[in-house]
Design a protein around this motif. Sequence first.
Motif, PDB file in Angstrom:
ATOM      1  N   ARG A   2       0.813  -1.218   0.000  1.00 47.59           N
ATOM      2  CA  ARG A   2       0.000   0.000   0.000  1.00 47.59           C
ATOM      3  C   ARG A   2       0.844   1.264   0.000  1.00 47.59           C
ATOM      4  NH1 ARG A   2      -2.902  -0.640   5.409  1.00 47.59           N
ATOM      5  NH2 ARG A   2      -0.775  -1.282   5.863  1.00 47.59           N
ATOM      6  N   SER A   3       1.934   1.240   0.787  1.00 51.42           N
ATOM      7  CA  SER A   3       2.735   2.448   0.952  1.00 51.42           C
ATOM      8  C   SER A   3       4.196   2.050   1.147  1.00 51.42           C
ATOM      9  CB  SER A   3       2.230   3.244   2.161  1.00 51.42           C
ATOM     10  OG  SER A   3       2.933   4.453   2.304  1.00 51.42           O
ATOM     11  N   ILE A   4       5.078   2.662   0.373  1.00 50.28           N
ATOM     12  CA  ILE A   4       6.497   2.321   0.410  1.00 50.28           C
ATOM     13  C   ILE A   4       7.304   3.598   0.635  1.00 50.28           C
ATOM     14  CG2 ILE A   4       8.433   1.312  -0.867  1.00 50.28           C
ATOM     15  CD1 ILE A   4       6.318  -0.130  -2.596  1.00 50.28           C
ATOM     16  N   ALA A   5       8.184   3.544   1.620  1.00 48.96           N
ATOM     17  CA  ALA A   5       9.063   4.676   1.901  1.00 48.96           C
ATOM     18  C   ALA A   5      10.451   4.385   1.347  1.00 48.96           C
ATOM     19  CB  ALA A   5       9.144   4.927   3.401  1.00 48.96           C
ATOM     20  N   LEU A   6      10.936   5.270   0.509  1.00 47.46           N
ATOM     21  CA  LEU A   6      12.302   5.166   0.000  1.00 47.46           C
ATOM     22  C   LEU A   6      13.162   6.183   0.743  1.00 47.46           C
ATOM     23  CD1 LEU A   6      11.808   4.811  -3.877  1.00 47.46           C
ATOM     24  CD2 LEU A   6      11.860   3.031  -2.119  1.00 47.46           C
ATOM     25  N   PHE A   7      14.107   5.690   1.535  1.00 48.25           N
ATOM     26  CA  PHE A   7      15.043   6.554   2.240  1.00 48.25           C
ATOM     27  C   PHE A   7      16.173   6.867   1.269  1.00 48.25           C
ATOM     28  CE2 PHE A   7      12.500   5.033   5.560  1.00 48.25           C
ATOM     29  CZ  PHE A   7      12.786   5.677   6.759  1.00 48.25           C
ATOM     30  N   LEU A   8      16.224   8.090   0.788  1.00 49.65           N
ATOM     31  CA  LEU A   8      17.112   8.432  -0.319  1.00 49.65           C
ATOM     32  C   LEU A   8      18.530   8.715   0.154  1.00 49.65           C
ATOM     33  CD1 LEU A   8      14.717  10.691  -2.423  1.00 49.65           C
ATOM     34  CD2 LEU A   8      15.063   8.219  -2.531  1.00 49.65           C
ATOM     35  N   VAL A  42      18.336  17.070  -1.135  1.00 56.22           N
ATOM     36  CA  VAL A  42      18.010  15.909  -1.966  1.00 56.22           C
ATOM     37  C   VAL A  42      16.671  16.129  -2.662  1.00 56.22           C
ATOM     38  CG1 VAL A  42      17.390  13.458  -1.909  1.00 56.22           C
ATOM     39  CG2 VAL A  42      19.397  14.286  -0.655  1.00 56.22           C
ATOM     40  N   ALA A  43      15.722  16.697  -1.930  1.00 53.97           N
ATOM     41  CA  ALA A  43      14.423  17.008  -2.538  1.00 53.97           C
ATOM     42  C   ALA A  43      14.598  17.987  -3.692  1.00 53.97           C
ATOM     43  CB  ALA A  43      13.483  17.586  -1.481  1.00 53.97           C
ATOM     44  N   GLU A  54       4.537  11.814  -1.843  1.00 45.30           N
ATOM     45  CA  GLU A  54       4.807  12.691  -0.700  1.00 45.30           C
ATOM     46  C   GLU A  54       6.301  12.691  -0.426  1.00 45.30           C
ATOM     47  OE1 GLU A  54       3.612  13.127   4.059  1.00 45.30           O
ATOM     48  OE2 GLU A  54       2.700  11.562   2.827  1.00 45.30           O
ATOM     49  N   THR A  55       6.820  13.850  -0.050  1.00 47.99           N
ATOM     50  CA  THR A  55       8.213  13.976   0.337  1.00 47.99           C
ATOM     51  C   THR A  55       8.285  14.367   1.804  1.00 47.99           C
ATOM     52  OG1 THR A  55       8.955  14.587  -1.890  1.00 47.99           O
ATOM     53  CG2 THR A  55      10.383  15.208  -0.053  1.00 47.99           C
ATOM     54  N   ILE A  56       9.012  13.572   2.589  1.00 51.34           N
ATOM     55  CA  ILE A  56       9.166  13.818   4.018  1.00 51.34           C
ATOM     56  C   ILE A  56      10.623  14.220   4.270  1.00 51.34           C
ATOM     57  CG2 ILE A  56       9.021  12.811   6.324  1.00 51.34           C
ATOM     58  CD1 ILE A  56       6.969  10.834   5.227  1.00 51.34           C
TER      59      ILE A  56
END
Length: 357
Positions: A2-8, A42-43, A54-56
């Motif tokens: 459902r939701s995946i966070a990519l730590f860049l 990075v953003a 979404e960007t956190i």
Amino acid sequence: MRSIALFLPNWIGDVVMATPAIRAVRAHFRDARLLAVCKPYVADTLAGAPWFDETILFEKKGPPAQRFAAVAGRLRDAGADAAVLFPNSFRAALLARVGGCDTVVGFARYFRDTLLSRRLYPARDRLGRPKPTPVIDDYNRLVEQLGVPDPGYRMELFTTPADELAADGVWARFGLPRYREVVGLNPGGAFGAAKHWPTAAFADLARALVDRRGAGVVVLCGPTEREIAREIAATAGRPGVVALADVPLSLGLTKAVVRRLSLLVTTDSGPRHFAGAFDVPVVSLFGPTHIAWTETHFAKAVHLQKPVPCGPCQQRVCPLGHHRCMTELSAVEVFSAAERLLQTFKDESHQERRHAG
């Protein structure tokens, strides 16, 4: 999922090398919510990209909303059930766990093994030491753990209308449209002084590009490199050599300028990968770093490195003080490599790239 966070990644060049993996995750999980967890700059590097919902922003010493507890809360609120960790830090793995991610994929480094649900291990030589291998391959391996097909090597970046407007202003201010070729020189590098090529050598190269090819030359810089850029342009002593030192600087402007170039000559730093992402030929000058770490298999790239007994040492400052790995690389050699690339790709039109927003 459902939701995946990519730590860049935390380095600009590494972020660009992660773009094939990011794009592949977006394509494979079309209905999932994709979150970017990253530092503010990075953003900026990925501004204009269509991949994230979404960007956190996560910054250890940033405003309260960007610190650990707040970011963990946002991950829980977003229902992130999986995380891919491009950086190797313990903090990133802990944040993913505290943020409620059940699946956490990363390399088993820095004592974070128990925090990972899917562990990868870096390549090592016969003595157990880390073996230089392309970071872009490691990033691809990470996302393949989620069932993503091989992402390949095509890096990709985007510019915004504001970025392009700023680049239009640079082109007009310095009269760059009158040149058949515009070559960029990037002397900087956040890694450290060991990566720097002498300013006098950059100036010699700039003169050769103007005198022998009739090219316009733009010296790129970051906020802390303005004086270096000014010195190169002043030492070159040619009207066709200009520096960005006195214009409002941003990552977006750098991207838009690189996108319009006929060629980039650069140290082993972030803008080197901007060129690859925009399909711009690039000559990269290597000194203390292993080429293998940042190999991207970009077909329009030439890597130059002088073999010296003490290198590549991977040190930020030359431990022996002579800096031979960079000072022995001559402007004549670099010009020859640049000219070969310019000749090889001379029939390609850059008009669409220069003017497309």
